[in-house]
Design an enzyme around this catalytic site. Structure first.
Site, short mmCIF file in Angstrom:
data_model
loop_
_atom_site.label_atom_id
_atom_site.label_comp_id
_atom_site.label_asym_id
_atom_site.label_seq_id
_atom_site.Cartn_x
_atom_site.Cartn_y
_atom_site.Cartn_z
N THR A 107 18.78 74.26 71.76
CA THR A 107 19.31 75.62 71.85
C THR A 107 18.38 76.63 71.20
O THR A 107 18.18 77.74 71.72
CB THR A 107 20.70 75.69 71.20
OG1 THR A 107 21.59 74.78 71.86
CG2 THR A 107 21.28 77.10 71.30
N CYS A 108 17.81 76.25 70.09
CA CYS A 108 16.90 77.16 69.37
C CYS A 108 15.66 77.45 70.21
O CYS A 108 15.14 78.58 70.21
CB CYS A 108 16.49 76.54 68.04
SG CYS A 108 17.89 76.00 67.03
#
EC number: 1.11.1.25
Length: 230
Positions: A116-117
């Site tokens: 996600t990052c």
């Protein structure tokens, strides 16, 4: 006669001692001390009042965890590191110096190279950096509990330029001081203790906007959410 006087003196001394014992530790006391202990206490005289006092519970030496930072708080100071783009040197900056007299958007991720990052959070701020600056933001920075070498490799892998400053909170100093530590040590990927995901706006070091996620969720800390809050 000498024998009689000596006996009288002994009796007087014993009587006086008996009075001292009675005053120091009455026979009616509910204390559970043994007879030998009472004799020792009487002999101690004035010390008995100190030694015989109730013992208070000793407070635990473990300090309470830091309070979670909220809007209106001043950001705690911490030293962060990064590799400068022009010369490639490892440098440090304190949160105080980073935010002094400036409007700064600081967002945290649980880990460099994590899905996600890498796919959403950082790229979103890179794409919206100019729009944020158009609204008066001086610096956009990303912080993670990773060492500076990992942060540099992550930056290079995504082709990030000067849009976002990538900062290492390698020892978790800032995350701990802000009360946003995230313990992932029980997860199979072995991330250990990291930081909760968040995005905040600080003006001269004071938090004006704070979008703090539950753990590593990604629901309200995007660049779009920050733009909407400005």
């Amino acid at each position: 006669m000498a024998t009689t006087a000596l006996a009288a003196l002994s009796a007087t001394t014993a009587a006086a001692a008996g009075k001292r014992i009675l005053l120091s530790h009455p026979a009616s006391s509910s204390s559970s001390l043994s007879f030998a202990s009472r004799r020792l206490a009487a002999a101690a005289g004035p010390l008995w009042g100190f030694l015989g006092a109730p013992i208070r519970a000793v407070a635990s030496s473990a300090s309470a965890p830091p309070k979670t930072t909220v809007v209106g708080d001043r950001l705690p100071d911490a030293t962060l590191s990064y590799f400068d783009t022009p010369d490639g040197e490892l440098k440090t900056v304190t949160v105080r110096d980073l935010t002094a007299g400036k409007k700064v958007v600081l967002f945290a991720v649980p880990g460099a190279f994590t899905p996600t990052c890498t796919q959403k959070h950082l790229p979103g701020f890179v794409a919206k950096a100019e729009e944020l600056r158009a609204k008066g933001v001086d610096t956009v920075a990303c912080v993670s509990v990773n060492d500076a070498f990992v942060m540099r490799a992550w930056k290079e892998s995504l082709g990030v330029g000067d849009e976002v400053l990538l900062l290492s909170d390698g020892n978790g100093e800032l995350a701990r001081a802000m009360g946003v530590e995230l313990d992932l040590s029980d997860k199979p990927v072995g991330l250990g203790v990291r930081s909760r995901r968040y995005a905040l706006l600080a003006e001269d070091g004071v938090v004006k906007v704070l979008n703090l996620e539950e753990g590593g969720a990604f629901t309200n800390s995007s660049a779009e959410d920050m733009l909407n809050a400005l």
